[in-house]
Design a protein around this motif. Structure first.
Motif, PDB file in Angstrom:
ATOM      1  N   MET A   1       0.815  -1.209   0.000  1.00  0.00           N
ATOM      2  CA  MET A   1       0.000   0.000   0.000  1.00  0.00           C
ATOM      3  C   MET A   1       0.854   1.267   0.000  1.00  0.00           C
ATOM      4  SD  MET A   1      -3.009  -1.133   2.656  1.00  0.00           S
ATOM      5  CE  MET A   1      -3.956   0.357   2.466  1.00  0.00           C
ATOM      6  N   ALA A   2       2.049   1.176   0.587  1.00  0.00           N
ATOM      7  CA  ALA A   2       2.908   2.355   0.649  1.00  0.00           C
ATOM      8  C   ALA A   2       3.381   2.773  -0.735  1.00  0.00           C
ATOM      9  CB  ALA A   2       4.100   2.093   1.561  1.00  0.00           C
ATOM     10  N   ASP A   3       3.477   1.808  -1.679  1.00  0.00           N
ATOM     11  CA  ASP A   3       3.981   2.138  -3.004  1.00  0.00           C
ATOM     12  C   ASP A   3       2.880   2.601  -3.950  1.00  0.00           C
ATOM     13  OD1 ASP A   3       2.685  -0.236  -3.244  1.00  0.00           O
ATOM     14  OD2 ASP A   3       4.294  -1.314  -4.243  1.00  0.00           O
ATOM     15  N   SER A   4       1.632   2.670  -3.435  1.00  0.00           N
ATOM     16  CA  SER A   4       0.546   3.194  -4.252  1.00  0.00           C
ATOM     17  C   SER A   4       0.669   4.717  -4.306  1.00  0.00           C
ATOM     18  CB  SER A   4      -0.804   2.795  -3.636  1.00  0.00           C
ATOM     19  OG  SER A   4      -1.867   3.393  -4.341  1.00  0.00           O
ATOM     20  N   TRP A   5       0.513   5.281  -5.510  1.00  0.00           N
ATOM     21  CA  TRP A   5       0.742   6.722  -5.641  1.00  0.00           C
ATOM     22  C   TRP A   5      -0.136   7.314  -6.731  1.00  0.00           C
ATOM     23  CZ3 TRP A   5       3.463   9.614  -2.328  1.00  0.00           C
ATOM     24  CH2 TRP A   5       3.729  10.946  -2.685  1.00  0.00           C
ATOM     25  N   ASP A   6      -0.828   8.387  -6.375  1.00  0.00           N
ATOM     26  CA  ASP A   6      -1.613   9.136  -7.345  1.00  0.00           C
ATOM     27  C   ASP A   6      -0.846  10.413  -7.673  1.00  0.00           C
ATOM     28  OD1 ASP A   6      -4.502   9.594  -8.583  1.00  0.00           O
ATOM     29  OD2 ASP A   6      -3.850  11.495  -7.715  1.00  0.00           O
ATOM     30  N   GLU A   7      -0.729  10.718  -8.957  1.00  0.00           N
ATOM     31  CA  GLU A   7       0.114  11.831  -9.376  1.00  0.00           C
ATOM     32  C   GLU A   7      -0.365  13.173  -8.824  1.00  0.00           C
ATOM     33  OE1 GLU A   7       2.917  11.548 -10.732  1.00  0.00           O
ATOM     34  OE2 GLU A   7       2.791   9.400 -11.107  1.00  0.00           O
ATOM     35  N   THR A   8      -1.655  13.305  -8.550  1.00  0.00           N
ATOM     36  CA  THR A   8      -2.180  14.585  -8.066  1.00  0.00           C
ATOM     37  C   THR A   8      -2.419  14.605  -6.562  1.00  0.00           C
ATOM     38  OG1 THR A   8      -4.462  13.870  -8.555  1.00  0.00           O
ATOM     39  CG2 THR A   8      -3.275  15.083 -10.279  1.00  0.00           C
ATOM     40  N   GLN A   9      -2.726  13.430  -5.952  1.00  0.00           N
ATOM     41  CA  GLN A   9      -3.081  13.406  -4.541  1.00  0.00           C
ATOM     42  C   GLN A   9      -2.128  12.612  -3.656  1.00  0.00           C
ATOM     43  OE1 GLN A   9      -7.402  13.023  -3.720  1.00  0.00           O
ATOM     44  NE2 GLN A   9      -7.672  12.743  -5.910  1.00  0.00           N
ATOM     45  N   GLY A  10      -1.112  11.999  -4.226  1.00  0.00           N
ATOM     46  CA  GLY A  10      -0.166  11.236  -3.420  1.00  0.00           C
ATOM     47  C   GLY A  10      -0.718   9.871  -3.059  1.00  0.00           C
ATOM     48  N   LEU A 207       7.069   5.591   2.502  1.00  0.00           N
ATOM     49  CA  LEU A 207       6.257   6.624   1.852  1.00  0.00           C
ATOM     50  C   LEU A 207       7.127   7.747   1.308  1.00  0.00           C
ATOM     51  CD1 LEU A 207       3.054   7.184   4.035  1.00  0.00           C
ATOM     52  CD2 LEU A 207       3.150   6.494   1.650  1.00  0.00           C
ATOM     53  N   GLU A 208       8.102   8.159   2.116  1.00  0.00           N
ATOM     54  CA  GLU A 208       8.994   9.241   1.703  1.00  0.00           C
ATOM     55  C   GLU A 208       9.828   8.815   0.499  1.00  0.00           C
ATOM     56  OE1 GLU A 208      10.215  13.005   1.629  1.00  0.00           O
ATOM     57  OE2 GLU A 208       8.716  12.166   3.016  1.00  0.00           O
ATOM     58  N   GLN A 209      10.269   7.555   0.498  1.00  0.00           N
ATOM     59  CA  GLN A 209      11.033   7.049  -0.641  1.00  0.00           C
ATOM     60  C   GLN A 209      10.173   7.029  -1.907  1.00  0.00           C
ATOM     61  OE1 GLN A 209      12.607   3.227   0.415  1.00  0.00           O
ATOM     62  NE2 GLN A 209      14.113   4.050   1.834  1.00  0.00           N
ATOM     63  N   VAL A 210       8.937   6.552  -1.754  1.00  0.00           N
ATOM     64  CA  VAL A 210       8.027   6.511  -2.899  1.00  0.00           C
ATOM     65  C   VAL A 210       7.744   7.929  -3.393  1.00  0.00           C
ATOM     66  CG1 VAL A 210       5.676   5.951  -3.640  1.00  0.00           C
ATOM     67  CG2 VAL A 210       6.958   4.337  -2.238  1.00  0.00           C
ATOM     68  N   LYS A 211       7.517   8.843  -2.448  1.00  0.00           N
ATOM     69  CA  LYS A 211       7.270  10.240  -2.808  1.00  0.00           C
ATOM     70  C   LYS A 211       8.470  10.819  -3.546  1.00  0.00           C
ATOM     71  CE  LYS A 211       6.360  14.774  -0.781  1.00  0.00           C
ATOM     72  NZ  LYS A 211       6.188  15.540   0.485  1.00  0.00           N
ATOM     73  N   SER A 212       9.668  10.591  -3.000  1.00  0.00           N
ATOM     74  CA  SER A 212      10.888  11.110  -3.628  1.00  0.00           C
ATOM     75  C   SER A 212      11.081  10.514  -5.017  1.00  0.00           C
ATOM     76  CB  SER A 212      12.105  10.795  -2.753  1.00  0.00           C
ATOM     77  OG  SER A 212      12.001  11.428  -1.485  1.00  0.00           O
ATOM     78  N   HIS A 213      10.796   9.208  -5.133  1.00  0.00           N
ATOM     79  CA  HIS A 213      10.924   8.533  -6.431  1.00  0.00           C
ATOM     80  C   HIS A 213       9.992   9.161  -7.462  1.00  0.00           C
ATOM     81  CE1 HIS A 213      11.185   5.362  -9.450  1.00  0.00           C
ATOM     82  NE2 HIS A 213       9.870   5.277  -9.414  1.00  0.00           N
ATOM     83  N   HIS A 214       8.734   9.373  -7.060  1.00  0.00           N
ATOM     84  CA  HIS A 214       7.769   9.935  -8.001  1.00  0.00           C
ATOM     85  C   HIS A 214       8.070  11.402  -8.290  1.00  0.00           C
ATOM     86  CE1 HIS A 214       4.826   6.678  -8.623  1.00  0.00           C
ATOM     87  NE2 HIS A 214       5.181   6.285  -7.422  1.00  0.00           N
ATOM     88  N   GLU A 215       8.551  12.126  -7.278  1.00  0.00           N
ATOM     89  CA  GLU A 215       8.922  13.519  -7.521  1.00  0.00           C
ATOM     90  C   GLU A 215      10.102  13.598  -8.483  1.00  0.00           C
ATOM     91  OE1 GLU A 215       9.611  15.115  -3.658  1.00  0.00           O
ATOM     92  OE2 GLU A 215       7.510  15.693  -3.347  1.00  0.00           O
ATOM     93  N   ALA A 216      11.085  12.693  -8.292  1.00  0.00           N
ATOM     94  CA  ALA A 216      12.234  12.663  -9.205  1.00  0.00           C
ATOM     95  C   ALA A 216      11.784  12.280 -10.614  1.00  0.00           C
ATOM     96  CB  ALA A 216      13.286  11.683  -8.695  1.00  0.00           C
ATOM     97  N   LYS A 217      10.882  11.311 -10.682  1.00  0.00           N
ATOM     98  CA  LYS A 217      10.344  10.891 -11.974  1.00  0.00           C
ATOM     99  C   LYS A 217       9.582  12.027 -12.637  1.00  0.00           C
ATOM    100  CE  LYS A 217       7.401   7.322 -14.054  1.00  0.00           C
ATOM    101  NZ  LYS A 217       6.535   6.147 -13.775  1.00  0.00           N
ATOM    102  N   GLU A 218       8.785  12.740 -11.823  1.00  0.00           N
ATOM    103  CA  GLU A 218       8.019  13.863 -12.351  1.00  0.00           C
ATOM    104  C   GLU A 218       8.948  14.978 -12.813  1.00  0.00           C
ATOM    105  OE1 GLU A 218       4.807  16.186 -13.517  1.00  0.00           O
ATOM    106  OE2 GLU A 218       4.974  14.035 -13.063  1.00  0.00           O
ATOM    107  N   ALA A 219      10.012  15.243 -12.004  1.00  0.00           N
ATOM    108  CA  ALA A 219      10.979  16.270 -12.388  1.00  0.00           C
ATOM    109  C   ALA A 219      11.675  15.895 -13.692  1.00  0.00           C
ATOM    110  CB  ALA A 219      12.000  16.457 -11.272  1.00  0.00           C
ATOM    111  N   LYS A 220      11.997  14.597 -13.834  1.00  0.00           N
ATOM    112  CA  LYS A 220      12.633  14.120 -15.058  1.00  0.00           C
ATOM    113  C   LYS A 220      11.695  14.285 -16.246  1.00  0.00           C
ATOM    114  CE  LYS A 220      14.959  10.045 -16.990  1.00  0.00           C
ATOM    115  NZ  LYS A 220      15.375   8.645 -16.728  1.00  0.00           N
TER     116      LYS A 220
END
Length: 281
Positions: A1-10, A207-220
């Protein structure tokens, strides 16, 4: 569940809050016990609820799942515990599905969580995981559905307390098979609560790792889009510059043609003047 991520709501599971949990018991043999969770969440700006069930079943190798309270043999210590969570949607949609799965059943107790201390779906999943780890193997007289439901119930009440008491219509029917009590989960509840905070910190780290991963992916992705946009704009600018240069060349050609025409006209006029002068002379 921690690796679930919505691009707009986290992580949406971190935003679903447990409003109420209920303790249920099947009325027929084998008197299976299970929990219902009522989670608050938002859809298109409106608050609604989703119903989730949690229970323990047993499975022998090569056999289908059986409700864990079914006393089918005196020795089941080698049976794997199957702890499941099922999502049913809204309470209205859940009712007929629960009737099919557990009929007949009755509510023994309910517990409402205040908004200030209500756990998220992610926190509830952490508790469920810890309870499973306390007894990953099914044991007929100790770690069956009665133990699972009681341990999850007690752990959540202890970790996320409320000023309100539980509403219990038949508290003494919990954890019993045909009136016989099958052990107490007190020590297991204490064990779950003792390790919960450290486990939750691990979950927050994930959660922080998943957030950082998606933020890095989004930044890329944003960088890639920006580069593509810049390349496209450069191409557009080059095309415009080429068009302008072409227009300048065309204008220059027109001007040159007009200049040549004027020079020719001047030459013709001079010739005419010369003829007139000759005739007059």
């Amino acid at each position: 569940m921690a690796d679930s991520w919505d691009e707009t709501q986290g992580n949406l599971y971190a935003k679903c809050v447990l409003a109420r949990m209920e303790y249920h018991k099947c009325g027929s043999h084998p008197e299976h016990e299970f929990l219902l969770f009522f989670f608050r969440h938002w859809i298109d700006g409106c608050s609604t609820q989703a119903v989730v069930s949690a229970d323990r079943a047993m499975q022998r190798q090569g056999c289908s799942f059986k409700q864990s309270s079914e006393l089918v043999c005196p020795s089941s210590s080698d049976t794997n515990a199957y702890d499941s969570v099922s999502i049913y949607g809204s309470p209205r949609n859940a009712a007929p599905q629960l009737q099919v799965r557990y009929t007949p059943y009755s509510k023994l107790c309910s517990f409402d969580f205040p908004t200030s201390s209500a756990p998220s779906a992610l926190q509830v999943s952490t508790v469920l995981s810890l309870v499973h780890r306390q007894a990953p193997a099914y044991q007929l007289y100790e770690n069956q559905c009665y133990w699972f439901s009681s341990t999850v119930w007690g752990s959540l009440k202890e970790l996320f307390p409320s000023d309100q008491d539980s509403e219990c219509g038949n508290h003494h029917a919990r954890g019993r098979y045909r009136g016989v009590a099958l052990g107490s989960p007190t020590k297991d509840i204490e064990a779950v609560c003792a390790v919960y905070q450290s486990e939750w910190q691990k979950m927050l780290g994930m959660l922080e790792q998943v957030k950082s991963h998606h933020e890095a992916k989004e930044a890329k992705n944003q960088h890639k889009l920006r580069m593509e946009f810049e390349v496209e704009m450069e191409q557009v600018q080059q095309a415009k510059d080429a068009e302008i240069e072409q227009q300048k060349a065309e204008i220059e050609q027109v001007c040159q043609a007009k200049d040549a025409e004027m020079e020719q006209q001047k030459a013709e006029i001079e010739q005419l003047r010369a003829r007139l002068a000759a005739l007059e002379g």
